[in-house]
Structures are given as C-alpha cells and as structure tokens.
Design an enzyme around this catalytic site. Structure first.
Site, mmCIF file in Angstrom:
data_model
loop_
_atom_site.group_PDB
_atom_site.id
_atom_site.type_symbol
_atom_site.label_atom_id
_atom_site.label_comp_id
_atom_site.label_asym_id
_atom_site.label_seq_id
_atom_site.Cartn_x
_atom_site.Cartn_y
_atom_site.Cartn_z
ATOM 1 N N SER A 28 22.823 68.335 77.621
ATOM 2 C CA SER A 28 23.416 69.637 77.971
ATOM 3 C C SER A 28 22.341 70.724 78.026
ATOM 4 C CB SER A 28 24.468 70.031 76.934
ATOM 5 O OG SER A 28 25.572 69.181 77.015
ATOM 6 N N ARG A 128 36.400 62.922 89.903
ATOM 7 C CA ARG A 128 36.700 63.781 88.749
ATOM 8 C C ARG A 128 37.264 65.136 89.192
ATOM 9 N NH1 ARG A 128 31.908 63.268 84.540
ATOM 10 N NH2 ARG A 128 33.441 64.406 83.282
ATOM 11 N N SER A 173 36.787 73.619 77.972
ATOM 12 C CA SER A 173 35.717 72.954 78.709
ATOM 13 C C SER A 173 34.479 73.833 78.772
ATOM 14 C CB SER A 173 36.176 72.627 80.132
ATOM 15 O OG SER A 173 35.047 72.328 80.940
ATOM 16 N N GLN A 175 31.912 73.085 80.443
ATOM 17 C CA GLN A 175 31.396 73.073 81.818
ATOM 18 C C GLN A 175 32.046 74.187 82.631
ATOM 19 O OE1 GLN A 175 31.951 69.069 83.266
ATOM 20 N NE2 GLN A 175 30.278 68.279 82.008
ATOM 21 N N ASP A 321 32.307 64.003 73.428
ATOM 22 C CA ASP A 321 31.574 62.876 74.033
ATOM 23 C C ASP A 321 31.377 61.709 73.064
ATOM 24 O OD1 ASP A 321 31.368 64.210 76.417
ATOM 25 O OD2 ASP A 321 29.382 65.028 75.989
ATOM 26 N N LYS A 348 36.830 61.760 81.947
ATOM 27 C CA LYS A 348 35.367 61.731 81.783
ATOM 28 C C LYS A 348 34.777 60.741 82.799
ATOM 29 C CE LYS A 348 35.068 64.800 78.567
ATOM 30 N NZ LYS A 348 34.455 66.085 78.888
ATOM 31 N N ARG A 352 38.352 57.161 79.317
ATOM 32 C CA ARG A 352 37.775 56.586 78.093
ATOM 33 C C ARG A 352 38.830 56.057 77.132
ATOM 34 N NH1 ARG A 352 32.502 60.599 77.434
ATOM 35 N NH2 ARG A 352 31.257 59.375 78.898
#
Ligand code: S3P
Length: 442
Positions: A28, A128, A173, A175, A321, A348, A352
């Site tokens: 990141s 995504r 999020s 992001q 993560d 993701k 997952r």
C-alpha cells in the site's frame, strides 16, 4: 492484460519456522510513494519499495504518464516529480495487471486531468467492482465510465475542473477514500470523506508528509485542492500483510521462535495481531521507530495453542487482507471461529470466503461460508489438493497449512504470489517450510 504461466506450490509435511526474517516492503505504501512522488515538485527518493507486480504496475503507469523514475534497484527509486499539472496523456491503455489499488487510486488521480485515460487489468481485476470509485468521482464532475456491469475498462475523459464534495463512504474502503483524496487535490474547495469504519490511513499520512492541506477529524478526512506537494524521502517498512502468513505459521508450527524485523505497524493495519492474540497467539511487539510517518517494529512469535473465537466485526477492516491467513489459524485452533461483517472478502482478488471454504474442506476442515463471513471448526489438517484460483494471499495462506498437515498439500493457481511477495518461496524455505514451486497446475 497478459496472463502469467501457471504455478503450483507443493508443501511437504514436517516443516518448521524459526530464525529471523524480513518481509518485503509494504504494498500500500509503495503504491502511494510512486503516485505522490510523481505529482510532487522536485525529487522523491524511496527506499524499501516493493518490486512486486502490483506496485510495479503503478510504477509503469506513472512512467507511461510521462514521469521519469530510476529504479527499482534494491528497493530504491528516484522519482522526478512533475507537479500536480505535469502528467501527460499515456500513449495507450494503462494495464494495471492484478492490482485493484493501482486501478482505484489512479482513477482518482486521473479523473481531474485535462487528458483522457483508459485503465485495464487482468481477468481478475476486470471483474472487480469499480462503481464504488467512479460514482463519487462523477459527483465531483469527473467524466468517467465503467462497463454496464460496473467493471473495467475505466474510460476517463478530460475535464476542465473538479469540485470538492462531502462524501459518506458506503463501504469501508481505503482505496475509495484514497481515490477521492487524490481527486480532491485537483478539485476546487474541500473534498471531505467520512468512513463508516477505520481503514488504512497511509494516503492521509503521506499527503501530510508531502505538505498537502489534509485534515483528519474523527472519521472524516478532508483535503483542499489547488496546492502543491513537495517531494522528499519515503522509507517503506515491511508489509504486515506479508508477515501475516508467518505470524500464523509460527503460531501453529510448534517450532520457533520466529522474529520478523522492520515491520510497518500502522495502527490501521494491526488487526491480524490483535485477532491472533485474542486466539491465544504469543506475539511480542517491540516498537522501534517511526519512518516517514509510519510506525515500525520487530515482532517475535512463539508457538502457541490457539482457541477459536468470534472475531469482532469492528476489527474486520483492520485485518481485511489477512483473513486467508487467519482462516488457517482458525483451522488449527481448538473449537469454533466465526467471522461476520466481512462481505468485502467476496470482491477481493477472488471470492476469498468461497475459495478458502473450498480449500479448507479439501483438507478435512469443517468450514461453512455465510454471505458475510464463515464458520470454521478447528481440527486435524489433512494433506490434499487446493485451488488458490490465482489469489496470491490464498496461495500463501495454504502454504502455511503445510506445517501441520499429515501429508503433502498441493496448491494450484499460485502464479500471482509475486504481486505482493516476490521471493516468498525462498524466504519460507530459509525459515524452514518444506515448500517448492513448480510450473503447471490449473
Ligand atoms: C488497500 C486497501 C484495501 C486492501 C488492499 C489495499 C489500499 O482494499 O484490501 O489490498 O492500499 O488502499 P479496499 O479499499 O477495497 O478495502
């Protein structure tokens, strides 16, 4: 959009984990160092940069946008910043491979430019969800489009200006938050983002270190556009998300201790330590220093007997993560572990929850997926055949299960491990895991 040749891991039983290990640089922070260095004034010198495929995709994109970058050479980069308005149109589409962070953060950075961009990626990235960034960016005045399915390619048309907005994030999020803060640098007035839960704050920290007018008040982050950033030195610490596999491995292996040095310990990333400690893991934290606004520490892990727990939902974004690794810890714990409030895991690099539940089942572990989490009952881990489905973190998590399995574990779909952890197999072998990597697999 080229896919890589298939790779599989084979892990033999009887391995151990001990000694001292340094994991590669934080993914990141590496992405952000390249992006902010590129749009700053003057030179930015980065050390500890992660030369994995994801951060390299960001680096290649910034080069394609006209930024001169030397390196990486042993983790060092020299970026000649072009200033906020110095980026130039790329000659073709920007291919961001497997990297969601590259695509979402660049969407924000490029939304306010006076030139067009097109963002694409590999098979996983092109599936995504991207509306979570394009929708608020459009509210700021961006001319940005997804496919009707809300997925990439992202097509960004030039705009004269953006306007700051006040945006409550519908999903926790980092992001999306970061995309809006980067767009906010190009917007008139203030851009304010409110988070429903704390997410990683590397963008805020680095923007501040680069001299941006950024403010944090409770769950709200705001940035004022129209200023300039000043380049400088960025020291990237080791990635706690890469260390997570070894934290779990050393806890379950019954060998050790294992020491992990130079680890970034940003409080928005330490959920994995907290959750493992609640399960009974013996992890000793020695704080060292603060590098470029990021705390750094050495961790020592002793073997332990883990207990199943109900993972508190408020810890989820702080360990987002690390769940593939934590599910392996749960498989080795006594009793039941339950996770709720983690529906984000389904979007993701793979789903997952589904992929981990299938893999745990193949090793004889009872794992029941739910829409927003999973229930795992700890028990003896058998050998077996796993599909990691091209998800780097799932591949590395199941490699650790090999420490306790009664027969070899074969993991197909490991070709993406280099996105976040180049050299994983060598480092894991040095620490005592009996792992090898082969060409092939589904
Ligand atoms: C990241 C944020 C998280 C995380 C990803 C990296 C970042 O994604 O899963 O690996 O660097 O901002 P979300 O923002 O989608 O939760």
């Amino acid at each position: 959009m080229t896919e890589k040749p298939e790779r599989r891991f084979v892990v033999e039983p009887g391995g151990a984990l001990s000694g001292t290990l340094q994991v590669p640089g934080d993914k990141s922070i590496s992405h952000r160092a390249v992006m902010l260095g590129a749009i700053a004034e003057g030179e930015t010198a980065v050390s500890g940069f992660l030369d994995g495929d994801d951060a390299m995709a960001t680096l290649a994109a910034m080069r394609a946008l006209g930024v001169a970058i030397d390196g990486p050479e042993q983790g060092r980069l020299r970026i000649q910043g072009v200033g906020l308005r110095g980026l130039q149109a790329a000659a073709g589409a920007l291919d961001l491979g497997n990297s969601g962070t590259s695509m979402r953060l660049l969407a924000g950075l490029l939304a306010g430019q006076r030139f067009a961009s097109r963002l694409v990626g590999d098979r996983s990235l092109m599936k995504r969800p991207m509306r979570r960034v394009t929708e608020p960016l459009a509210r700021m005045g961006a001319n940005i489009h997804t496919e009707p399915s809300g997925t990439a390619p992202l097509v960004i048309e030039p705009v004269a200006a953006l306007e700051g907005i006040d945006y409550p994030l519908p999903v926790a999020s980092a992001q999306v938050k970061s995309a809006l803060l980067l767009a906010g640098l190009y917007a008139s007035g203030e851009t304010r983002v409110t988070e429903p839960a704390v997410t990683r704050d590397h963008t805020e920290r680095m923007l501040e270190a680069f001299g941006a007018d950024v403010r944090v008040a409770g769950s709200q982050v705001s940035v004022r556009g129209g200023g300039s950033l000043q380049g400088g030195a960025v020291v990237v610490p080791g990635d706690i998300s890469s260390a997570a596999f070894f934290l779990v491995g050393a806890s379950i292996a019954g060998t050790g201790p294992l020491t992990l040095t130079n680890l970034g310990l940003n409080p928005t990333r330490t959920g994995v330590i907290d959750i493992l400690q609640r399960m009974g893991a013996r992890i000793h934290v020695e704080r060292e220093r603060s590098g470029a606004g990021e705390p750094v520490a050495t961790l020592t892990v002793e073997p332990s007997r883990l207990q199943g727990i109900a993972i508190p939902p408020d810890r989820v974004p702080l360990a987002i993560d690390e769940f593939p690794a934590l599910f392996i810890a749960a498989a080795c714990a006594e009793g039941e572990t339950t996770l709720t409030g983690a529906e984000e895991l389904r979007v993701k690099e793979s789903d997952r929850i589904a992929v981990m539940a299938d893999g745990l089942g193949a090793l004889g572990i009872q794992a029941e997926p739910t829409p927003d989490g999973i229930r795992i009952v700890g028990g003896p881990v058998r050998g077996g055949h796993i599909q990691a489905r091209g998800d780097h973190r799932i591949a590395m998590a199941f490699a650790m299960a090999g420490l306790v399995a009664d027969a070899p574990i074969t993991i197909d779909g490991c070709s993406e491990v280099d996105t976040s952890f180049p050299g994983f197999v060598d480092r894991a072998r040095e620490a005592g895991l009996r792992i090898r990597s082969e060409e092939g697999g589904a």
